[in-house]
Scaffold this active site. Structure first.
Site, short mmCIF file in Angstrom:
data_model
loop_
_atom_site.label_atom_id
_atom_site.label_comp_id
_atom_site.label_asym_id
_atom_site.label_seq_id
_atom_site.Cartn_x
_atom_site.Cartn_y
_atom_site.Cartn_z
CD1 TRP A 102 -2.37 -2.25 1.66
CD2 TRP A 102 -3.22 -1.04 -0.17
NE1 TRP A 102 -3.46 -2.88 1.13
CE2 TRP A 102 -3.91 -2.26 -0.20
CE3 TRP A 102 -3.33 -0.19 -1.34
CZ2 TRP A 102 -4.94 -2.53 -0.67
CZ3 TRP A 102 -4.26 -0.32 -2.23
CH2 TRP A 102 -5.08 -1.67 -1.95
CG ASP A 172 -3.33 3.94 3.99
OD1 ASP A 172 -4.30 3.79 4.70
OD2 ASP A 172 -3.08 3.37 2.93
CE LYS A 196 -9.13 -2.82 3.53
NZ LYS A 196 -8.13 -1.67 2.84
C1 LIG Z 1 -7.64 -1.47 1.67
C2 LIG Z 1 -6.35 -0.68 1.63
C3 LIG Z 1 -6.32 0.72 0.86
C4 LIG Z 1 -7.17 0.91 -0.39
O1 LIG Z 1 -8.52 1.33 -0.09
P1 LIG Z 1 -9.61 1.54 -1.21
O2 LIG Z 1 -10.51 1.95 -0.16
O3 LIG Z 1 -9.88 0.29 -1.73
O4 LIG Z 1 -8.84 2.54 -2.12
C5 LIG Z 1 -5.18 1.47 1.12
N1 LIG Z 1 -4.23 1.53 2.16
C6 LIG Z 1 -4.53 0.28 2.90
C7 LIG Z 1 -3.62 0.23 4.32
C8 LIG Z 1 -5.63 -0.69 2.91
O5 LIG Z 1 -5.66 -1.60 3.58
#
Ligand SMILES: *Cc1c(COP(=O)(O)O)cnc(C)c1O
Length: 360
Positions: A102, A172, A196
């Protein structure tokens, strides 16, 4: 209800109590005579519900007044672009820590908008650790420092909050947000996709320090500009009303459980027993350095990868679903977000022991 234990990394499990509330609310939400999906985002009822969702989130995360809470769409992935567009001027350099898939994607996107300095990179050991902070090569005048608190795919979680050294710290937190308390005041921007730990996909949480608003470069489309969301309470165009409402129910649910300290205690227990079961056996292995093992995403491999398919099929028959590892790493991955009951983890551990007994 006949429910499986859903170990998906996302879209992920939603608490039963929240699903039941949605079911009850569907035909007539909040005495409007309409379902939430049909209600105007400008109606008094929804504006109040949105304000309450923000209030509850502020309480959960102890978000101070000098931070704004925004709900754009586009997921965490759109933040990979919105962050540089809002925080870095043309020609600026931004610092990024590369610890997995990511953060790699975040870096690739940011390179379209600014110069990226990768301060540390753990790909040499397949993203199984977090490089020590004193080894990072920070630039002198970075617009910000970006990292991913929990790499969802390899299951690597930062055991510390990096020292911002005076630049905005951008994080993030998609797969760790709301899993435990966090000191928001250490950050310039925190962002997270919803699917999540927050609710269904379709909404993104952005917590931004107010002095970082209004810095977007002039070419920034208005729907990518943090200050547009700030000024319109995230309603400058039609927001995903249903997703927002579910997120509000999840916030309420977490408060009713005693807030994030209580939630963190359960999460700690769930992760600890699952890692203990993996470590107790030569049949299962988790390759991540112990101090940065994720509490939310637990990848593991079998000693004999030829048994992977059998493991997945038999787990499915036992009501344990979505245990396949990410296609880039293989093996298994159990995502044990807030809404995964402890009984689900116990059932998985029992299944693993039994599978080892009959196949080991
Ligand atoms: C799932 C995830 C993403 C991507 O998320 P989207 O909402 O599908 O764009 C980015 N960073 C992390 C750490 C993730 O777990």
């Amino acid at each position: 209800m006949s429910r499986v234990y859903n170990f998906s990394a996302g879209p992920a499990v939603i608490p039963d109590a929240v699903l039941e509330r949605i079911r009850q609310d569907i035909p007539d939400w909040n005495s409007t005579g309409m379902s939430i999906m049909e209600v105007s985002h400008r109606s008094r009822e929804f504006v109040e519900a949105a304000a309450k969702a923000e209030q509850d989130l502020r309480e959960l995360l102890a978000i101070p007044d000098q931070y704004s809470v925004l709900f754009p769409q586009g997921g965490a992935t759109l933040q990979f672009a919105m962050v540089p567009l809002n925080l870095a001027a043309d020609g600026d350099t931004a610092d990024y820590v590369l610890t997995g898939s990511w953060s790699k994607k975040a870096i690739e996107e940011a390179r379209k908008f600014c110069t990226v300095n990768v301060v540390a990179d753990s790909s040499d050991r397949k993203f199984t650790y977090v490089p020590a902070e004193d080894s990072w090569r920070r630039s002198k005048d970075a617009a910000y420092l970006h990292y991913c608190a929990n790499e969802t795919i390899a299951g690597v979680e930062f055991p510390f909050i990096p020292d911002s050294l005076g630049v905005p710290l951008v994080c993030d937190m998609s797969s760790t947000i709301l899993s435990r308390p966090v000191d928001v005041t250490q950050f310039g921007v925190i962002y997270a996709g919803a699917q999540k730990n927050i609710g269904p996909a379709g909404i993104t949480l952005v917590v931004v320090r107010k002095d970082l608003l209004k810095k977007a470069r002039s070419i920034t489309p208005s729907l990518l500009d943090y200050s547009v969301y700030d000024q319109s309470d995230s309603m400058s165009n039609t927001p995903p009303v249903f997703t927002w409402y579910v997120a509000g129910l999840v916030f309420e649910h977490l408060l009713s459980q005693g807030g994030l300290e209580a939630v963190a205690r359960v999460n700690e227990r769930k992760a600890k027993k699952l890692y203990a079961a993996i470590d107790a056996s030569d049949f299962f292995n988790n390759p991540v350095e112990e101090n940065c093992r994720s509490r939310m995403n637990v990848p593991f491999v079998l000693a004999d990868p030829l048994l992977d398919a059998k493991f997945i099929v038999e787990a499915g028959m036992a009501g344990l679903t979505n245990l396949e590892g990410h296609r880039s790493v293989g093996g298994m991955r159990a995502s044990i977000y807030n809404a995964m009951p402890e009984a689900g983890v116990d059932t998985l551990i029992q299944f693993m022991r039994e599978f080892e007994r009959t196949n080991g």
